[in-house]
Design a protein around this motif. Structure first.
Motif, PDB file in Angstrom:
ATOM      1  N   ASP A  47       7.866  14.701  30.495  1.00  0.00           N
ATOM      2  CA  ASP A  47       6.992  14.103  29.344  1.00  0.00           C
ATOM      3  C   ASP A  47       5.861  15.176  28.911  1.00  0.00           C
ATOM      4  OD1 ASP A  47       5.558  13.482  31.511  1.00  0.00           O
ATOM      5  OD2 ASP A  47       5.849  11.338  30.867  1.00  0.00           O
ATOM      6  N   THR A  48       5.354  15.611  29.882  1.00  0.00           N
ATOM      7  CA  THR A  48       4.225  16.585  29.534  1.00  0.00           C
ATOM      8  C   THR A  48       4.429  17.879  29.471  1.00  0.00           C
ATOM      9  OG1 THR A  48       3.630  17.004  31.956  1.00  0.00           O
ATOM     10  CG2 THR A  48       2.564  15.197  31.388  1.00  0.00           C
ATOM     11  N   GLY A  49       5.827  18.306  29.838  1.00  0.00           N
ATOM     12  CA  GLY A  49       6.027  19.673  29.471  1.00  0.00           C
ATOM     13  C   GLY A  49       5.575  20.930  30.674  1.00  0.00           C
ATOM     14  N   GLN A  50       4.667  20.052  31.543  1.00  0.00           N
ATOM     15  CA  GLN A  50       3.991  20.988  32.573  1.00  0.00           C
ATOM     16  C   GLN A  50       5.029  21.250  33.759  1.00  0.00           C
ATOM     17  OE1 GLN A  50       0.614  21.704  33.197  1.00  0.00           O
ATOM     18  NE2 GLN A  50       0.500  21.553  30.889  1.00  0.00           N
ATOM     19  N   TYR A  78      15.380  14.049  37.981  1.00  0.00           N
ATOM     20  CA  TYR A  78      15.101  13.116  39.064  1.00  0.00           C
ATOM     21  C   TYR A  78      13.866  12.197  38.493  1.00  0.00           C
ATOM     22  CZ  TYR A  78      18.380  15.883  41.612  1.00  0.00           C
ATOM     23  OH  TYR A  78      19.381  16.520  42.136  1.00  0.00           O
ATOM     24  N   LEU A  79      13.973  11.062  38.935  1.00  0.00           N
ATOM     25  CA  LEU A  79      12.938   9.951  38.743  1.00  0.00           C
ATOM     26  C   LEU A  79      11.852  10.200  39.729  1.00  0.00           C
ATOM     27  CD1 LEU A  79      14.992   6.972  37.500  1.00  0.00           C
ATOM     28  CD2 LEU A  79      13.695   8.624  36.139  1.00  0.00           C
ATOM     29  N   HIS A  80      10.435   9.924  39.420  1.00  0.00           N
ATOM     30  CA  HIS A  80       9.480   9.995  40.478  1.00  0.00           C
ATOM     31  C   HIS A  80       8.536   8.824  40.185  1.00  0.00           C
ATOM     32  CE1 HIS A  80       6.403  11.737  43.399  1.00  0.00           C
ATOM     33  NE2 HIS A  80       5.582  11.458  42.309  1.00  0.00           N
ATOM     34  N   PRO A  90       0.107  10.648  35.830  1.00  0.00           N
ATOM     35  CA  PRO A  90       0.586   9.410  35.652  1.00  0.00           C
ATOM     36  C   PRO A  90       0.979   8.993  34.352  1.00  0.00           C
ATOM     37  CG  PRO A  90      -1.608   9.467  36.283  1.00  0.00           C
ATOM     38  CD  PRO A  90      -1.242  10.852  36.104  1.00  0.00           C
ATOM     39  N   THR A  91       1.654   9.342  33.559  1.00  0.00           N
ATOM     40  CA  THR A  91       2.008   9.199  32.409  1.00  0.00           C
ATOM     41  C   THR A  91       2.750   7.697  32.178  1.00  0.00           C
ATOM     42  OG1 THR A  91       3.631  10.557  32.270  1.00  0.00           O
ATOM     43  CG2 THR A  91       1.758  11.415  31.066  1.00  0.00           C
ATOM     44  N   ASN A  92       3.555   7.558  33.051  1.00  0.00           N
ATOM     45  CA  ASN A  92       4.253   6.478  33.209  1.00  0.00           C
ATOM     46  C   ASN A  92       4.450   5.983  34.663  1.00  0.00           C
ATOM     47  OD1 ASN A  92       5.526   5.436  30.833  1.00  0.00           O
ATOM     48  ND2 ASN A  92       6.176   7.550  30.549  1.00  0.00           N
ATOM     49  N   PRO A  93       4.796   4.739  34.823  1.00  0.00           N
ATOM     50  CA  PRO A  93       5.136   4.230  36.365  1.00  0.00           C
ATOM     51  C   PRO A  93       6.129   5.095  36.876  1.00  0.00           C
ATOM     52  CG  PRO A  93       5.012   2.415  34.715  1.00  0.00           C
ATOM     53  CD  PRO A  93       4.975   3.441  34.050  1.00  0.00           C
ATOM     54  N   GLU A  94       7.215   5.631  36.009  1.00  0.00           N
ATOM     55  CA  GLU A  94       8.151   6.330  36.712  1.00  0.00           C
ATOM     56  C   GLU A  94       8.355   7.618  35.831  1.00  0.00           C
ATOM     57  OE1 GLU A  94      11.633   4.582  39.001  1.00  0.00           O
ATOM     58  OE2 GLU A  94      12.232   4.561  36.738  1.00  0.00           O
ATOM     59  N   VAL A  95       8.177   8.667  36.095  1.00  0.00           N
ATOM     60  CA  VAL A  95       8.524   9.888  35.210  1.00  0.00           C
ATOM     61  C   VAL A  95       9.851  10.850  35.547  1.00  0.00           C
ATOM     62  CG1 VAL A  95       5.955  10.053  34.843  1.00  0.00           C
ATOM     63  CG2 VAL A  95       6.877  11.410  36.670  1.00  0.00           C
ATOM     64  N   THR A  96      10.082  11.493  34.442  1.00  0.00           N
ATOM     65  CA  THR A  96      11.246  12.359  34.884  1.00  0.00           C
ATOM     66  C   THR A  96      10.754  13.810  35.312  1.00  0.00           C
ATOM     67  OG1 THR A  96      12.619  11.161  33.349  1.00  0.00           O
ATOM     68  CG2 THR A  96      13.301  13.188  33.872  1.00  0.00           C
TER      69      THR A  96
END
Ligand code: AMP
Length: 687
Positions: free
Chosen positions: A476-479, A409-411, A449-455
């Motif tokens: 993207d952070t794998g966290q 999902y996008l956040h 907040p790596t991007n305006p919209e993260v997966t």
């Protein structure tokens, strides 16, 4: 030493079984020497009495009784108070389990500290978790939770070595109905599908007799037993006894003594069967649903197993024989088979744990079990164009458990201002979130907040007990995101509105509703049965603390079947009085509803159900217009030959005119009740 057992923790009765010295499952008798222990607790003595003794106290008219609590497992709303202490269904079940454990220990001469406990296949996550908690509170390690019909298939399958067949398990108990299709192979039992209704059981059959008796008694004496809880209880007890008698005989006499009034009535089996036909028919629809899900038809089945006390009613056997084209399997003890299966599963669980130490532990005929869940698991998500919330299924129902799936999902991070993600987990099949049950609110925090919209990848799973687990990862952070569980808010009505609107809901308003049911000749037979089932669903979903519902039937004659009331039983009883005849005089029905709704102290609704065109269509439209002008909201539901365009002219809003295809009516009515209950004038959210 210590040992393990299998427990059928039933709504009305519970049964314990163990693995005997011959490696076979066997029922353990309780301290009274009985195979079944009533799931009843009496709080008038210290410590509380459980089982047969508690049932005796109840029979003597004592009030400090808890019974029939299993359907409320996991519900935060269900609480009973005795001697300044609150008990929820888990606490009450723990008392029953503790008693079963003690009795089994006395009989077996060994400590019992592990158990497999069965639950209805229809139980959701909260109910399963509550069952595990109840077991632990009773001092048992819960080896596994298994579905009751699966346990029945196991017990049956153990007798069948070397066969390959598919069976249908029809389980009608005191409060729930479960139907399961399972394949029994020499070394495996695989559940293919399951369906059910947790509000359909012997109790509904009792209720039908009770409504019938109450109506007769009220007509004869002017005293309505439905108005007095004690009188109602007496009627319900007599009704269940009459039901049992009708399992043995063709007719029975029922004497009601309420206050100074005493009346005797006769009820025949034929009458009983015809008044409860809609209930039998509901089991048919669920049974066909389970077969459809398994992609099978009746001819593919090797047989039908009957499980549960209510399958003793002769109508069940007759109906199943008609549906299946062959009589159900005999030789299965309907009360004990579930506990026996649980004991087999317990032995297998133990075998798996101790196999190295005791390789000979396996049961003769032991089979591996593959079970399924009857609910799909999903999350509430905003749809693609951001206009609505929808239920997005992540794990489809009827997949073998354990099962897991991950969806992304996008956040929106809003530059770090939105580091939290709220996930609402659902169980249900509909794409409409409010038609599903919301299991829990999971809040994930620490989103970068790596991007305006993260997966965010959301992993959901059902474990082997059917209990839900959730985990979220930022892609993207794998966290893995930190998770907290928060209580589900009471008011979820915002899920029915557009996501952009964050306006606080004003809360439900008190309302008065008249159901206008078409009672014309064309409703005869199945349309009426479906309409009654739908109206029943409507009543089940209404919040009678804020609503009053009345019933008007219309054909050539207009009958005020029930004045608007907060007594659900009165409306239920009225529903079953309908006998279709004549034509469709909607105009006068609307006029009567308008007159009954003339007081302005509540939000007022008229819900019309019709299967055709009325006698004087234009004058009915005029009546509807007049009602709408007075502020009455009109919902028009059509079925059969009803005309959609015409429904639109009657209803207050476009979305308040609904055409229900065959099979959809129950759902449609449930939906409308929910909107009225939760949203005040929120009918517009239906679209
Ligand atoms: P269970 O939950 O499987 O123990 O089933 C309990 C239900 O079975 C209750 O509604 C009982 O009234 C019903 N029941 C038990 N015995 C009979 C019988 N002989 N005829 C009809 N219903 C029965």
């Amino acid at each position: 030493m210590s040992t393990f057992v299998g427990i059928d923790l039933g709504t009305t009765n519970s049964v314990v079984a163990f693995r005997n010295a011959y490696g076979r499952p066997e029922v353990v008798a309780n301290r009274e020497g009985q195979h079944v222990t009533p799931s009843v607790v009496y709080f008038g003595v210290d410590p509380p009495a459980v089982g047969q003794e508690a049932k005796e106290w109840a029979r003597l008219g004592n009030e400090e009784i808890a019974s029939f609590f299993k359907p409320h497992m996991g519900s935060p709303l269900y609480r009973l108070r005795f001697h300044n202490r609150d008990y929820n269904a888990t606490d009450l079940s723990a008392l029953v389990l503790k008693r079963l454990k003690e009795d089994a220990e006395a009989k077996l001469g060994d400590t019992v500290d592990r158990a497999v406990i069965t639950v209805p296949a229809y139980f959701g996550d909260a109910q399963r978790k509550a069952t595990i908690e109840a077991g632990e509170a009773a001092g048992l390690r819960v080896l596994r939770i298994i579905n009751e019909p699966t346990a029945a298939a196991l017990a049956y399958g153990l007798q069948k070595t070397g066969v390959n067949e598919t069976v249908l398990i029809y389980d009608l108990g005191g409060g729930t109905f479960d139907v399961t299709v399972a394949r029994i192979a020499p070394d495996e039992i695989a559940v293919l599908s399951t369906a059910g209704d947790h509000d359909l059981g012997g109790k509904n059959w009792d209720d039908r007799i009770a409504s019938y008796l109450a109506e007769k008694f009220a007509a004869d004496t002017g005293v309505d037993p439905l108005d007095d809880p004690l009188a109602l209880n007496e009627v319900l007890v007599r009704s269940e006894q009459a039901k049992w008698a009708l399992s043995e005989r063709n007719a029975t006499k029922i004497t009601l003594q309420l206050g100074d009034e005493r009346r005797g009535y006769e009820l025949t089996r034929t009458e009983f069967e015809s008044m409860t036909f809609p209930l039998m028919d509901r089991t048919r629809r669920l049974t066909e649903e389970a077969l459809d899900e398994a992609k099978l038809s009746w001819k593919d089945l090797g047989g039908v197993l009957l499980v549960g006390g209510s399958t003793r009613m002769p109508m069940v056997r007759t109906y199943v024989t008609q549906m299946a084209g062959a009589p159900p399997r005999s030789g299965v003890n309907v009360d004990e088979v579930v506990a026996l299966g649980a004991a087999i599963q317990a032995a297998m669980e133990e075998g798996a744990e101790t196999r190295d130490a005791t390789p000979s532990f396996r049961l003769a005929g032991e089979k591996r079990v593959h079970d399924v869940m009857s609910h799909s698991l999903g999350v509430v998500a905003v749809n693609g164009d951001g206009t609505a919330y929808l239920n997005d299924v992540v794990i489809r129902r009827n997949l073998p458990i354990p099962a897991a799936n991950t969806k992304s999902y996008l956040h929106m991070t809003h530059g770090g201002a939105n580091a939290k993600l709220e996930v609402y987990l659902t169980q249900g099949e509909s794409s409409v979130p409010l038609d599903c049950s919301v299991l829990g609110k999971y809040v994930f925090s620490g989103i970068q907040p790596t991007n305006p919209e993260v997966t965010v990848d959301l992993k959901m799973s059902y474990d082997a007990n059917g209990v839900v687990q959730v985990e979220a990862n930022q892609r993207d952070t794998g966290q893995t995101l930190a998770m907290t569980v928060e209580p589900v808010p009471d008011d979820l009505s915002w899920l029915g509105r557009a996501p952009v609107s964050q306006v606080e809901p004003s809360g439900p308003e008190p309302s008065r509703v008249y159901l206008l049911m078409d009672n014309s000749a064309s409703m005869t037979g199945f349309p009426l049965v479906e309409a009654q089932n739908a109206a029943r669903e409507f009543l089940n979903r209404c919040d009678f603390t804020r609503m009053e519902v009345g019933l008007i039937s219309f054909s050539t004659q207009i009958v005020l079947q029930a004045e608007a009331t907060d007594n659900v039983r009165k409306v239920q009883a009225a529903l079953f009085r309908l006998e279709p005849d004549g034509s469709t005089n909607l105009t006068d029905a609307l006029e009567l509803a308008r007159e009954r709704l003339s007081a302005h102290d509540r939000t007022r609704y008229v819900v019309i159900l019709t299967d055709g065109y009325p006698d004087a269509p234009e004058s009915a439209v005029e009546q509807a217009e007049a009602a709408r002008k007075e502020g009455i909201e009109i919902v028009a539901i059509g079925m059969g030959d009803a005309d959609r365009d015409y429904l639109r002219r009657i209803a207050s809003t476009e979305s308040g005119s609904i055409f229900a295809h065959a099979g959809e009516l129950v759902q449609t009515f449930g939906h409308i009740a929910r909107v009225i209950t939760e949203g005040g004038r929120g009918l517009r959210t239906l679209s």
